[in-house]
Structures are given as C-alpha cells and as structure tokens.
Design a protein around this motif. Sequence first.
Motif, PDB file in Angstrom:
ATOM      1  N   ASP A 152      -3.844  18.500  -3.772  1.00  0.00           N
ATOM      2  CA  ASP A 152      -2.531  18.408  -4.304  1.00  0.00           C
ATOM      3  C   ASP A 152      -2.559  18.144  -5.878  1.00  0.00           C
ATOM      4  OD1 ASP A 152      -2.263  17.551  -0.926  1.00  0.00           O
ATOM      5  OD2 ASP A 152      -0.287  18.464  -2.153  1.00  0.00           O
TER       6      ASP A 152
ATOM      7  N   THR B 260      -0.368   9.682   5.337  1.00  0.00           N
ATOM      8  CA  THR B 260      -0.281   8.698   6.559  1.00  0.00           C
ATOM      9  C   THR B 260      -1.805   8.484   7.353  1.00  0.00           C
ATOM     10  OG1 THR B 260       0.222  10.752   7.658  1.00  0.00           O
ATOM     11  CG2 THR B 260       1.877   9.288   7.344  1.00  0.00           C
ATOM     12  N   HIS B 261      -1.932   7.726   8.245  1.00  0.00           N
ATOM     13  CA  HIS B 261      -3.188   7.414   8.883  1.00  0.00           C
ATOM     14  C   HIS B 261      -3.677   8.697   9.579  1.00  0.00           C
ATOM     15  CE1 HIS B 261      -1.823   3.175   8.842  1.00  0.00           C
ATOM     16  NE2 HIS B 261      -3.061   3.032   8.906  1.00  0.00           N
TER      17      HIS B 261
ATOM     18  N   TRP C  32      -9.550   6.876  -3.691  1.00  0.00           N
ATOM     19  CA  TRP C  32      -8.029   6.618  -4.322  1.00  0.00           C
ATOM     20  C   TRP C  32      -6.977   6.501  -3.238  1.00  0.00           C
ATOM     21  CZ3 TRP C  32      -3.011   8.426  -5.624  1.00  0.00           C
ATOM     22  CH2 TRP C  32      -2.742   7.970  -6.770  1.00  0.00           C
ATOM     23  N   LEU C  33      -7.323   7.050  -1.943  1.00  0.00           N
ATOM     24  CA  LEU C  33      -6.469   6.499  -1.106  1.00  0.00           C
ATOM     25  C   LEU C  33      -7.128   5.578   0.196  1.00  0.00           C
ATOM     26  CD1 LEU C  33      -5.140  10.142  -0.104  1.00  0.00           C
ATOM     27  CD2 LEU C  33      -3.836   8.520  -1.250  1.00  0.00           C
ATOM     28  N   ASP C  34      -5.995   5.014   0.962  1.00  0.00           N
ATOM     29  CA  ASP C  34      -6.653   3.892   1.902  1.00  0.00           C
ATOM     30  C   ASP C  34      -7.085   4.723   3.293  1.00  0.00           C
ATOM     31  OD1 ASP C  34      -6.668   1.650   0.018  1.00  0.00           O
ATOM     32  OD2 ASP C  34      -4.388   1.857   0.297  1.00  0.00           O
ATOM     33  N   HIS C  35      -6.132   5.589   3.795  1.00  0.00           N
ATOM     34  CA  HIS C  35      -6.280   6.024   4.994  1.00  0.00           C
ATOM     35  C   HIS C  35      -7.390   7.264   5.082  1.00  0.00           C
ATOM     36  CE1 HIS C  35      -2.932   3.816   5.444  1.00  0.00           C
ATOM     37  NE2 HIS C  35      -2.019   4.656   5.132  1.00  0.00           N
ATOM     38  N   ALA C  36      -7.538   8.073   4.199  1.00  0.00           N
ATOM     39  CA  ALA C  36      -8.232   9.501   4.193  1.00  0.00           C
ATOM     40  C   ALA C  36      -9.841   9.042   4.511  1.00  0.00           C
ATOM     41  CB  ALA C  36      -8.155  10.163   3.152  1.00  0.00           C
ATOM     42  N   GLU C  37     -10.587   9.869   5.144  1.00  0.00           N
ATOM     43  CA  GLU C  37     -11.959   9.682   5.416  1.00  0.00           C
ATOM     44  C   GLU C  37     -12.635   9.968   4.001  1.00  0.00           C
ATOM     45  OE1 GLU C  37     -10.172  11.332   7.555  1.00  0.00           O
ATOM     46  OE2 GLU C  37      -9.895   9.431   8.765  1.00  0.00           O
TER      47      GLU C  37
ATOM     48  N   ARG D 163      -1.914  13.783   3.655  1.00  0.00           N
ATOM     49  CA  ARG D 163      -2.693  12.728   4.347  1.00  0.00           C
ATOM     50  C   ARG D 163      -2.333  11.359   3.591  1.00  0.00           C
ATOM     51  NH1 ARG D 163      -7.631  11.636   6.614  1.00  0.00           N
ATOM     52  NH2 ARG D 163      -7.138   9.653   7.750  1.00  0.00           N
TER      53      ARG D 163
ATOM     54  N   ARG E 246       2.958   4.219  -1.512  1.00  0.00           N
ATOM     55  CA  ARG E 246       2.861   4.296  -3.065  1.00  0.00           C
ATOM     56  C   ARG E 246       3.642   5.719  -3.240  1.00  0.00           C
ATOM     57  NH1 ARG E 246      -3.299   5.094  -4.725  1.00  0.00           N
ATOM     58  NH2 ARG E 246      -3.572   3.165  -3.262  1.00  0.00           N
TER      59      ARG E 246
ATOM     60  N   ARG F  52       0.895  -1.146  -0.054  1.00  0.00           N
ATOM     61  CA  ARG F  52      -0.054  -0.007  -0.059  1.00  0.00           C
ATOM     62  C   ARG F  52       0.788   1.306  -0.034  1.00  0.00           C
ATOM     63  NH1 ARG F  52      -5.291  -0.409   3.674  1.00  0.00           N
ATOM     64  NH2 ARG F  52      -3.635  -0.280   5.635  1.00  0.00           N
TER      65      ARG F  52
ATOM     66  N   GLN G 172       1.155   7.722  -0.821  1.00  0.00           N
ATOM     67  CA  GLN G 172       0.489   6.801   0.490  1.00  0.00           C
ATOM     68  C   GLN G 172       1.512   6.246   1.321  1.00  0.00           C
ATOM     69  OE1 GLN G 172      -3.658   5.514   0.505  1.00  0.00           O
ATOM     70  NE2 GLN G 172      -2.620   3.289   0.318  1.00  0.00           N
TER      71      GLN G 172
ATOM     72  N   ARG H  24       1.653  20.380   6.572  1.00  0.00           N
ATOM     73  CA  ARG H  24       2.483  20.403   5.626  1.00  0.00           C
ATOM     74  C   ARG H  24       3.957  21.231   6.009  1.00  0.00           C
ATOM     75  NH1 ARG H  24      -0.114  20.158   0.569  1.00  0.00           N
ATOM     76  NH2 ARG H  24      -2.249  19.590   0.858  1.00  0.00           N
TER      77      ARG H  24
ATOM     78  N   LEU I 255      -5.268  15.131  -6.314  1.00  0.00           N
ATOM     79  CA  LEU I 255      -5.648  14.452  -5.643  1.00  0.00           C
ATOM     80  C   LEU I 255      -6.276  15.389  -4.370  1.00  0.00           C
ATOM     81  CD1 LEU I 255      -5.594  11.658  -4.344  1.00  0.00           C
ATOM     82  CD2 LEU I 255      -3.155  11.936  -3.758  1.00  0.00           C
TER      83      LEU I 255
ATOM     84  N   ARG J 112      -4.367  16.641 -13.077  1.00  0.00           N
ATOM     85  CA  ARG J 112      -4.764  15.610 -11.999  1.00  0.00           C
ATOM     86  C   ARG J 112      -4.517  16.324 -10.771  1.00  0.00           C
ATOM     87  NH1 ARG J 112      -1.143  10.679 -13.951  1.00  0.00           N
ATOM     88  NH2 ARG J 112      -1.791  11.512 -16.021  1.00  0.00           N
TER      89      ARG J 112
ATOM     90  N   LEU K 109       2.710  13.707   1.148  1.00  0.00           N
ATOM     91  CA  LEU K 109       1.469  14.480   1.166  1.00  0.00           C
ATOM     92  C   LEU K 109       0.953  14.338   2.595  1.00  0.00           C
ATOM     93  CD1 LEU K 109      -0.156  13.756  -2.198  1.00  0.00           C
ATOM     94  CD2 LEU K 109       1.672  15.235  -1.488  1.00  0.00           C
TER      95      LEU K 109
END
Lengths: 252, 252, 252, 252, 252, 252
Positions: free
Chosen positions: F129, A82-83, F32-37, A80, A48, A46, A132, A88, F50, F48, A78
């Motif tokens: 971003d 992280t968890h 597109w991200l695993d962690h973000a709400e 976000r 990236r 995961r 990520q 920034r 994010l 493009r 970036l």
Amino acid sequence: MTSADQTTASGAPRHDGRAPDQLRPVSITRNWLDHAEGSVLVEFGRTRVLCAASVTEGVPRWRKGSGLGWVTAEYAMLPRATHDRSDRESVKGRIGGRTHEISRLIGRAVRAVVDYKALGENTIVLDCDVLQADGGTRTAAITGAYVALEDAVAWLKERGSVKARQEVLTGSVCAVSVGIVDGRPLLDLCYEEDVRAETDMNVVCTGDGRFVEVQGTAEGAPFDRKELGALLDLAEQGCVDLTALQRKALGR
Amino acid sequence: MTSADQTTASGAPRHDGRAPDQLRPVSITRNWLDHAEGSVLVEFGRTRVLCAASVTEGVPRWRKGSGLGWVTAEYAMLPRATHDRSDRESVKGRIGGRTHEISRLIGRAVRAVVDYKALGENTIVLDCDVLQADGGTRTAAITGAYVALEDAVAWLKERGSVKARQEVLTGSVCAVSVGIVDGRPLLDLCYEEDVRAETDMNVVCTGDGRFVEVQGTAEGAPFDRKELGALLDLAEQGCVDLTALQRKALGR
Amino acid sequence: MTSADQTTASGAPRHDGRAPDQLRPVSITRNWLDHAEGSVLVEFGRTRVLCAASVTEGVPRWRKGSGLGWVTAEYAMLPRATHDRSDRESVKGRIGGRTHEISRLIGRAVRAVVDYKALGENTIVLDCDVLQADGGTRTAAITGAYVALEDAVAWLKERGSVKARQEVLTGSVCAVSVGIVDGRPLLDLCYEEDVRAETDMNVVCTGDGRFVEVQGTAEGAPFDRKELGALLDLAEQGCVDLTALQRKALGR
Amino acid sequence: MTSADQTTASGAPRHDGRAPDQLRPVSITRNWLDHAEGSVLVEFGRTRVLCAASVTEGVPRWRKGSGLGWVTAEYAMLPRATHDRSDRESVKGRIGGRTHEISRLIGRAVRAVVDYKALGENTIVLDCDVLQADGGTRTAAITGAYVALEDAVAWLKERGSVKARQEVLTGSVCAVSVGIVDGRPLLDLCYEEDVRAETDMNVVCTGDGRFVEVQGTAEGAPFDRKELGALLDLAEQGCVDLTALQRKALGR
Amino acid sequence: MTSADQTTASGAPRHDGRAPDQLRPVSITRNWLDHAEGSVLVEFGRTRVLCAASVTEGVPRWRKGSGLGWVTAEYAMLPRATHDRSDRESVKGRIGGRTHEISRLIGRAVRAVVDYKALGENTIVLDCDVLQADGGTRTAAITGAYVALEDAVAWLKERGSVKARQEVLTGSVCAVSVGIVDGRPLLDLCYEEDVRAETDMNVVCTGDGRFVEVQGTAEGAPFDRKELGALLDLAEQGCVDLTALQRKALGR
Amino acid sequence: MTSADQTTASGAPRHDGRAPDQLRPVSITRNWLDHAEGSVLVEFGRTRVLCAASVTEGVPRWRKGSGLGWVTAEYAMLPRATHDRSDRESVKGRIGGRTHEISRLIGRAVRAVVDYKALGENTIVLDCDVLQADGGTRTAAITGAYVALEDAVAWLKERGSVKARQEVLTGSVCAVSVGIVDGRPLLDLCYEEDVRAETDMNVVCTGDGRFVEVQGTAEGAPFDRKELGALLDLAEQGCVDLTALQRKALGR
C-alpha cells in the motif's frame, strides 16, 4: 489521567495496567505526509490511523452557487490492519456496511464544527485510513481528522482563499469509546476489551463538552439508564483529556 | 397516550395536533402476505413498512454445526416511498450507506431478544420494505419486525422444528424516534419535524424497559447532558406504549 | 365473465373453480400512496402489484429541446413476494435478465398510448413493485400502470403543466396472460397453472381491441397455428373485461 | 425463394430488390473455429454472427445427480458491429436489458429441441457473438446456434460421451423476423427496414413447422388480428426456407 | 523469411516445421467489416484478431479545446477463442487485469506514431477482439490495429476532416513475441510454445526499427543480458518482416 | 553509490543533487506492523510503501492437494498518496488497469524466487500500500515486499510449519526504475523526472544479477538498441545497490 480511586473501587487493573478511566497512550503527529494540505498520524495505543485533509476549490454540483463550502470523510482499513487479513473492498467491488457507516459518522462529527459560510465554496475531504487496528479506530479517526482539518483551514488562510479572520471552525471535536466489560465501565477499549464488552458506546464531543453523537449498543444484555449514565461520565472525561491533547498537538 | 400537562407546559400543539409525548396513530396488521412465515404491515402515521419474516432450515456456512440459529434483517425503500422519487439501488448497482446502516441496526435490535440455541440451526430473514416514508421508518421497521419474528417462531413451533416449550425469544423489542425541534423534545417525529430537528435520536428498547440501542445525533447545535436526559425520558415512555400495542396485536 | 359452455366443453373447472375464460377477481385501488402523482394497488387474485407514477419536469438529456415527453417503467419484486424468498437485486449488485425484460415490456406497453407531443417535456416514471406474486405479475403491472398513468396525466393538467384539452393518452392499455394447461387453453394463469403450462402467452391490448404486444413461448411441446388462435381468442376477451374494469376504476 | 406474384401484388420491390417474402442471402459456414466442439459463422445478408458451441462434462450444481444435461446461450455484440460504435458491456460493468433478453430467447429456442435425458449430464454453452449487425441478429443467432449444437452433439457421440443411437435433438429450430413496413408485411428485415417497421415480430419455428416462440411488438400503431395472421404466414414460409438451408449445411 | 542456417545451428525444427526465426503465416485482410472506418482481420497462424477503427468527431472532455486528437484501444477475447471456454467479462461484471493490461499496451503502441496535432480534435478507438487465440494475440492485435488506423486516417482525409497533406501518422508500428523455449530463442510463439517458454518477451517496434515497448518476463529461471540480446535480435528481425507485410497489405 | 565521473560526463546534477546513477536515500524498516507475519515500510526518497506479508495455512482451491504453496500480491494507493487526491477504487467499485497491472508485476517478481514445494501448502499474500507516491512506487514495493516475504518465511519456520533447513526462497529480488530524461539516462526516477522521461523502464533483478522482468516504454520518441543498453547498465548497478541494502536490513 489516572484515577487511583476508581481503580481501587472497581478492583483489578486492566490487562494493560490502565485504570478504568484511563486513555491508552495517545500520539498525534502532524504533517506526516508531504502532499496533503493537512495530515495527521494519530495513535490510540496500537491503533494507528492516517488522516489526510485534501482541499479542492469548488463544491459538489448540488451546492454550487450557494456560497457554502463542503466537508466530507472517507474511512477505510488496509487489508492487514487487523489480526487476520481481510479482503480489499476495491477487490470485492463494493464497500461494506461498516465502512459506509463509519465514514458517515466521521463526516457528521467534523461537520458539526464547520461554518460553511466562512469556508466559502471550498471542499475538504478527510481520508482516514487505518494502518493498524486495535479497537477504537473510528474514535481515533475523528480525533485525528479534526487536527488535519485545522491544518487544512490554516493552509486555506495562508493562501488567502479564506480570510485570516474568519472562524471557519466553531470549536473542536474528538471522540472516544466506552463500554461495560465484565460488569465494569471502561474508557477507550482496545480490541481485546471490545470483543468482550456487553455494551459498547462511541461518543463524539465538542471541546466545550457537549455531545455531537452518542451511539450505544448492547452487544450482550440490554443496559439500563444507570449504566448509560456511568458510560457517559467516562466518555465526557475522556473527551476532556483528548481535547487537551489536540490543543497541545496544535501548539496551543 | 396523551399528556395534557406537557402540552400546556411546552406551548403550542404539534402541526398534526399531537402532544409532545404522543405517538402517531400506530397500526400493526399481521399476516399481510400469504407466503411469508410471518408478515406485518406496520404504520406509524403515514409511514408504512411491510415486514416479512422468511424461515429457512439451516444456517450460513460459518455457523454450520454450531447448533445455533441465525437472524438477520434487510431494509429497503420503494423508489416512490418518498416525496420525490429516488433511484433504485438495484439499478445503481450498489446499496447506499444509509440502507446498510439501517439494515444493520434492525438486525442488531431483533437479535438482542433471540436465544440462538433455542432457535436451533434455522435462519430467519426479516425484510423491512418501506412502502411509504414519513419519518421514523427504521423505528417502525423494528417494531413491526419483532411481531413478524414472533409469528415466524410460532410457525416453527407448529411445524415441530422448534420445541413448543422452548423460549426462542427472551423478550420483546420496539423502537421510537425522539428529537429536539424548536427547542422542544418531541416523541415519534414525522418527516416535517425530522428535517427541522436540532437533535435526532433513535432508541431501541426491550419490553422490560432496558436499552438495546441509543443513537443520538446533533443535526444542528451539539446537545448537553440535560437535553439527552429529556429525550431518553420521552423515548422510554414511547417504548412502553409501543410494547403495549405489540402485545395487543399479538393477542396478549 | 363466466362461460358455462366452455367449462362444459373442456371438462373439469380450474382448481380455484374458475371457467377457462374467466379472470381472477381483479381489484384496482387508486391513490394507495400519499406522495405519488398517480398510484394504484392492482390485484389479480393473490397477485398484488403497487404501481406508482412519478412526474418530473424535463426529459432525459438525449431528448432535451425536442418538445416531446418521456415515459418509462421499472419492475421489481420484493424478496418475499414469492413462495420462497429470493435475494434482493440491490444486494446482488445487478439486475437479472427477467427484471430487465419485464421493465422493458411494461415501458413499451404504456408508451403505445402516449402522445409525447401532448405530454410536452415532462417525464413520467412508472414503478411497478410486486408485493405478492401468484402468476401474471407483468400483466397486472401493465393493467395497473395504465391507471396510475391516467392519474399522473390528470395531475399534470390540474397543475396546468399540460393543457386540459390535450389528449395525452390516445387510448387505454391492459394485459393478460393465457396458456395451454393440460391441453386446455386458459385465461389469466395463477402460479400453479403457470408452472404446468405447455405454452404461455402474454398479450397486451389497447382498449379498442388491437395488439400492442404478443409474446408466446412453448414451455413444453411447440404449438401450432390453431392453438395460437385459441389463445389469442381468450386473451382478446380477457382484455375486453380488463378494459371495463379499468374504466370503472377511473369512474367512467 | 422469390415470389414474383407477391412482388407484383404489393408494388415496388424492396430497396435491395428482394420480394416481400424473400430471405436475404443466407450463408452457414461450419467449423469456423478450431477449438470449439461446434462452430458456425452464419450470415443473413450483412448480418454476421459467430456461434460457438462449448461442451463441458457435468452440469450446474442445481442439476447434479439428475441424469439430465443442460444447454444455455449467451448473446453479445462486438462494439463496432453497428453503424456507430457502442460501449462494451464489460467496460460498463453490467449487461444491458436487450442483451439479457436475447440471450434468454436463444436459450429457450434451442432448448425446445433438446432431450436432456439423452444428453446426459453434459453442458453445452452456445455463444452467439455478433460480428456485424444489419437487422435480425437474434434470428440469425438462433438459426446458426442450432447447427453448432448439432455439431457439438456429434462430437459427444464420436467421443462416446453420448450413445450414437440416442436422439439428443428432437428436431431442428430456426428463426426469422417479419414486420409491417409502410403498411406492407415483409420477411427478414434488414436494419433499414427494421427501424421503419410499424410492427416487428420474431418467430422461432421447429423444422416441422410449429412455433417455439412468437414475439410481436407494435413499434408504431397497434396491429390487428388480420395483420398478425399475415405476418405469421410470412414467418412460417421463411422458416421452411431456413430449415432447408440448415439441412443443406449439415449435408442432409 | 526462412533461415536455413539458424535451423541447422539450433537443431530440430519447431513442431510446426518453422525455423526459430520464422514468423507463422501472417494474413492481413482489410475492410472485413462494412460499418467501421477501418477494419482488419489479422491472422498470425491460427491466432485471429478482428481490429476495428471507429472515428468520432470530438475528443474526451479533459482534452477539449486543446486542438489535439485522441487514440485509444480496447482488447477483448470471445469466450470460445481459447481451448477451454472462459467466462465473459461482461457477465462477471468486471474486466480482468490481463485484459486491462493488454488494452493499455495496444493503446500506447499505436499512440507512439500518432501526431495528435495533425489529427485535430477527432477520436479513434481501436477495438481488437480476439476471435481465436493461439499465442501472440496482443502482438497480432497491434500489428492489425496499425493497419486499421491507417485506413481510418485515410477515411478522415477523404471526408476532408483532416487535410490530405497532413502526416497524421509519423511512422508505422508492429509487434511480435519472442521467447526462450527449451533453451532456444524462438520468434512468434504459438500457444504450445508459449506455455513452455522459460522467458517470454513482447516487443513493439516502429517501421524504422526502433523500440516502442519491450516487455520481457522470466516465467521460469531468470534470464541474463546475453539471452536478452538474442531475443531482441530475433524480435527486431521479426518486426522488419511484419513491417513489410503491413506495407504490402496497404498496397505500398 | 555516487559516480563523480558520470556526473561530470553528463553535465548538470539532478534537481535533487543526485548523480545520474545514484539511488535516492533508501530506507527499509522491518516490523512496522504488529499483526502481520512480515511487514516493511520501504522508502525510496519521498516514496513510502507499506508492505505486509500475511500467511494463511492452505492454498486456493485450484491448488489443493498439490503439495505446493502460493504467493500473490496486491498493490494499492491511498487516495492522498499523490499530489492531487484520487478517488478510492473501493468507492468507484472497480480496480483500475494500472493497479491490476502493478499487482500482477509484483506477484510475478516475488514468485520468481519462491520454491513452492519447500513452502508447502501455505499461502502468502503481499499487500503493498502506497502511503506516499513520488515515482518508483512499484519498484519500491517489490524491493520491500521481498524483505517482508523473508520475514514471513522465517515466521513459518519458527512455528515449524516449514522445516528450518528448507530453502523456500531461491534468491532475493529487487527492482528499480530507469529512464531517459532530457536525453540522459537516469537511475531511480522521482515523480518530477518520471513525467518528463522520454523512455521509462522498470527492471526487476535477482540478487545474483539476472533479470526477472524488463519493461521499457517509449513515452516520447522510440528508443534504439544503444539507449536500451545504457538503461540496462544503470538498472543492473542500481539493483546491486538495492540488494546490498536488503541484505543489510535483514542483518546479513
């Protein structure tokens, strides 16, 4: 890449089912960007990282007239990736120690295989932006940056800025993390394993199996010479696998 | 500390007459400052680092109420510590990557032997200011900082802030540099050797001979497993010698 | 340096036994550093300042081609120079007003005796780093910086960068603090006296007894012309004593 | 304020026709701003400084619960206050040493006449912004800031935040520059005189003629005790005149 | 400028008695500073902005040799321009987003009427410093900056740096705010109206009635096309009035 | 979305074959991200961005206890998002005016549809971003940020932090750029068109067709009321199309 024996030897499989000496699924996507001279989206599970190689004619002032090129790297995350969201560094107005340290590591790693004379007075900047994070962002960045660097060198040759026969890169370079988790040496730690590791090591190797950088840190108890040996064994094998994946991505 | 055999084996003595496995003259002067709770002027040859331990009651906000203490370190160099004057980081308005990296390394090294629970909610800051640099400033800093930390802990016990029987420090810690220069593994590089080294490694050990940190970097050609082994051998022996010098300075 | 009459006149001796017009023990150690062109460890009692003179060929851009040299100074304090640790200005990312102010004062003081034409297009930077502070750090810094400057000029002459017969320095310069403590004018205040002073004055004199700088501040009640006169008397005498100590340190 | 005798004694009048001991035309306009609790546009000739006093309830954290108030000052210059435009410190991202130094001087000057206990836990910030500079900006700022401070204190009393009978200000304070130009001591230097001055002195006095601050600097040759005396004479007289003008502006 | 009809139509007059389409009293004072090549104190009611035009020969590096001039603007606010004191951006060490945004707006607005070729390689910086803020500071700044720019261009012509017949300015430019307050479109909002506005718009026009910039923002409910039209009508009329006042100030 | 008539009317098609009123291919990829709400990769042609929505419990200090939530946005660009690499703002140590301005714009845009009371004391940060830039990055960011915000609100409801029936969002919001290029009004400019545009406008609309923000700038000649009208027509239609695409991405 799996290793049935070792899994047996060291008991239970990892929480994601991997063997101790198994990399996460690795993906190397070239040309992810339209503008950059070389660009790679590299994924270690995961994790990236977007690696962009930017070529500019000329070199920094202190190197002008030397006939030698320059290669440098910048690492960032970036907010976000992280968890939990982190602030920034541009907003805080200063770059943290960790960011500096990893940028410097990536720079040293890729410079280890650059022939500055063959590159001529050109500069290549390698931007490694973590989209990520799930452990191993610096090792993924090095592994991806090398591929982006290859593409940037090819671009220079196509344009005739570097002679086609020149060997600008003297070899390949990749990196992987290893660590001791619950007393067991593991390859390519994800975040969950990383925070639990007693010892954590990042190893940068060339394609022919030599070391460019070895950085081992005891997070918990100090480690002994034997544990160090076991970690280096794992890392060497991991780098053999990563080198093969880099070659495949480059169509070799 | 000398090693006649190795000198013979590897040919010419070093430019300052040392054997390959010989430390520079090491001096550890305690109580160099009047105000600090612990302070050490540590010298590795011409490298001279002032280590000051400052105790404050309480811990940073994120650690309050945990019952645990905190230890951190800051490394810096006076502008004319080096051959050529360098600009002050306070004037530049930002701390360089190298400074950050070394501060973090020193912090991790000393924290490896701290029992936070025994320390209680007290903070110790270790300031390592390089007065003169001739290679090995970070390893001298770690070696001196540990001694200053011992004195700061003793000060806390005298004042009754920590119980006299508590073992706040679980062991000792010291550090040394090693490197391959002209194909030969050498211990405790001075500046002149450091700039010529093909491979450069900093090793942090505990007093009982285990590793806290191993950081090896190929400055020229990558290094192989055998060379890595030779460097670790040298470093382990150097740390045994440094541990003895620390004990002597502490009157043990 | 003692003055039995005044001690009698003004009652009790100072807490460290000094007479009102007596300097603390002053020590001026030349060549404390190996790399700097001039370097002095100056001590006024427990106040300890390391003064390093760094020579570089050439001058800042705005002065190029003028045939004139340039001399500047930077003052700073190690974090644990003081009773309580203070944060590093490099970490805070900005230099405080006090630091700026003292750097400017030291620069003006030493420039008062420099003949820029005789110096030629060379730059000398005087770094004054306070290793330990016990009052009078700026006056100790000026007194030591002048001696380091002398050595740097001698170095330039030895190298032939400045003609041996040129008088680059038109005189000497030193500085001392004076103040009114408990209604009594005192010379060379230590920290304890400084915080209790109603009026505090720093005086910079040339070796022939004229003023380069007079900075008097009422910390408590305003002062009148007569008190000002008494303070200037004390300062003039203190500078005579310091000039003699500088000459002795320089072997004259 | 003119002094025919002295003009005769010291030869030619100044380029603007003033006698050596004559102030420039001074103007003190109160309530120049609508929002500030006290505000003064002060003019010393072409030097024009806007002084705004801002009152806030409460004091900085380090002073809370003490029952004491706080007064501080900030000095700044508009970019085109000067003959040539200077860069904004906000754009440069850091405050220069000169700005810091003058802000601190103004703060010390006004604090010399404040009774913190009578003020109670209130904070007054004095912003002194130079709209046009022609020498003597810091002395004009102090002279104007005192008047703005008086109005801010009156505002506090009207609102009942401070008891009407409390004497918050123990006296008045003003400041003037003096200097030796072409060998002649002059009062209240304009820019043209200031740049030519061999010695330059800023003197802050209370309304009853005592000194709060004396800052004399040799810009060219060092000065002797007699010259210092002549400058102090001039400054004392100038402050008597300024005190009268302040009283008049305040309607006393 | 009054409009009895509209007042009737839309009910109650504004709190300061103005008609909905009426500007506040506008005052444009030229040559408010002695040093600047052009300077204007512009007042829109209680809003007071000092606009200084500074001319320097030459252009920024990236424009050298182009034969073209450059015009730029910087906006800032004195700390006590507002009801409550705000911290200085120089002290905070960074410029806020609002300041940046307005500086860029003013720059674009004045550049819209500059013929860079006719200006030749000269740079004009327009400093707009808000001495007192009561709404509409950016529109007052643009309106005043244009007049200061005219004077700076005249200065260049007088000196012969620009040929007298060259039309450096292709027209005039001014700006005004409009907004919907309590459902009613109003011209030239003061602070009290501004904070209550549902929609807020700043419009920059040339003297011949065309738009250079239109910036409308819904502070509360979104606005529709018809409301947008009503605001533009008001703004166009306001700019006609401001253009006339600019011409009058310039003696045309 | 195509408009054959208009293409005919206004002559040649755009360089990428689009009609004047045609959006580029728009793609909205959720999660597109695993962690973000909430997270969206939004593409307007080769642009493009994010967009990550981060939820934290609680609100900034100045809003605590109000019962109201807070939504804010930060915009940034990766260094190699553009044709030529730009320096990182974190490395420069300050955020540029353009970045500030766009962050503020995005924040205002999304806040226009948030009911703070329904959100309760929760904070949502929207990080936008730019991974690749080809014109219209701010409008793509707003369009994507809204969708990420929807997902973050849904996450809050699933967790029970906000009641399921609460309408936190009072509508939808999207944005598009329009401009006059070669005299012709065009929708959704790519970079090549943007640099050639005489007038450039960004329009933010709600899903029901009202305006949240209108920002038009004359890059070349000023524009008149009729041109403004034509641009608003185009933008309104573009926002209708974008609203439909947002709804589709959200599965409505």
